[in-house]
Write a protein that holds these residues in place. Sequence first.
Motif, short mmCIF file in Angstrom:
data_model
loop_
_atom_site.label_atom_id
_atom_site.label_comp_id
_atom_site.label_asym_id
_atom_site.label_seq_id
_atom_site.Cartn_x
_atom_site.Cartn_y
_atom_site.Cartn_z
N TRP A 96 0.83 -1.21 0.00
CA TRP A 96 0.00 0.00 0.00
C TRP A 96 0.86 1.26 0.00
O TRP A 96 1.83 1.38 0.75
N SER A 97 0.48 2.20 -0.87
CA SER A 97 1.04 3.57 -0.87
C SER A 97 2.56 3.59 -0.96
O SER A 97 3.23 4.31 -0.22
N SER A 99 6.04 3.97 -3.45
CA SER A 99 6.63 4.38 -4.72
C SER A 99 7.65 3.32 -5.13
O SER A 99 8.67 3.13 -4.46
N LEU A 127 -1.50 -4.06 -5.22
CA LEU A 127 -0.68 -2.85 -5.22
C LEU A 127 -1.64 -1.68 -5.13
O LEU A 127 -2.11 -1.14 -6.13
N ASP A 129 -2.77 2.04 -4.38
CA ASP A 129 -2.30 3.42 -4.32
C ASP A 129 -0.77 3.48 -4.39
O ASP A 129 -0.12 4.20 -3.63
N CYS A 130 -0.20 2.70 -5.32
CA CYS A 130 1.25 2.70 -5.52
C CYS A 130 1.61 3.51 -6.75
O CYS A 130 0.74 3.87 -7.55
N ARG A 131 2.87 3.78 -6.92
CA ARG A 131 3.34 4.54 -8.08
C ARG A 131 4.29 3.66 -8.89
O ARG A 131 5.36 3.27 -8.41
N LEU A 132 3.82 3.36 -10.12
CA LEU A 132 4.56 2.48 -11.02
C LEU A 132 4.78 3.17 -12.35
O LEU A 132 3.86 3.79 -12.90
N LEU A 154 -5.00 -3.47 -8.56
CA LEU A 154 -4.20 -2.25 -8.73
C LEU A 154 -5.02 -1.01 -8.39
O LEU A 154 -4.78 0.07 -8.93
N TYR A 156 -6.57 2.37 -7.18
CA TYR A 156 -6.00 3.67 -6.82
C TYR A 156 -4.55 3.84 -7.29
O TYR A 156 -3.86 4.77 -6.87
N THR A 157 -4.09 2.95 -8.13
CA THR A 157 -2.76 3.08 -8.74
C THR A 157 -2.95 3.62 -10.15
O THR A 157 -3.67 3.02 -10.94
N CYS A 185 -8.20 3.93 -11.47
CA CYS A 185 -6.86 3.80 -12.04
C CYS A 185 -6.63 4.77 -13.21
O CYS A 185 -5.64 4.61 -13.94
#
Length: 272
Positions: A96-97, A99, A127, A129-132, A154, A156-157, A185
């Motif tokens: 969660w959350s 980067s 995953l 609210d992650c940043r990919l 995925l 909130y990513t 998303c």
Amino acid sequence: MRKAQSAGGGASSEAAQQLSALLGRYEHHCLQTNSSPSAELKLDILHHIDTQQPLRKITLSVPELEPSDTLLPSLQPLLMAIRDERYTHVQEFHIWSLSFKQTDVVELCFLMERRGTTVYPFRLLELLDCRLSEWSMKRLGKALATSYLTTLCLDYTLVGQEGLKGLLSGGLGSGQICSLSLCYCGLGSWSGTLLASLLTNGPVRELYINGNDLQCEGAIELLRPVAENSQKLAEIQNSTTSIKDETEAISQRNNITSSRRKKAKKKATQLT
């Protein structure tokens, strides 16, 4: 009876030893990578050590409202610890959350892919609210094609158009994913055709896309191929049923004819 209890106690003790080694290795890699161990994860591991049960679900999250100079948890030390200890009991991975760095993605994909002598049978990857990056999406899709994963979330990513294309081109549709969640998303009307190809040409049977902006155009592009594919499958099923019924009818007629011939032959033999 005593032997059975002793065997069970030995297995439990082994589970606790494996988790103790995993925790020690995790803290070591955190120190080496200048990151902080996750307090929640440590508590969870310690709880499973006390109960002498294997850890099957891992949750790694970044704490909120931390000072800017505070060391934050990182994914790579945990993945390295799992690999070093060959800890193969985990089936669910919740992140969660976070980067993602390129090294994080590479380590995660290496664990998921079925290669080498040690297999890590992850079934669920979340995953949230992650940043990919776009590269990370494509690399992740490639790993999914050769993993045991059946559920991918995925939510909130930010996936975006290029990210979704990367997942699909990487091989998302050729793996074992049967449940896919892409809520909030950043998907637009352009995603309808891409998602439709995933549903009609891959194993995905559950798709969650709440909170996106497909609009009427995207919804139509998504639903039309799915409806057409369902109609084709229904026609094939009806055709198969019809052929089966006709075959059974022919078989019944042949059986009746054969029975009549036997009776006629028997009667002719009796007359002579």
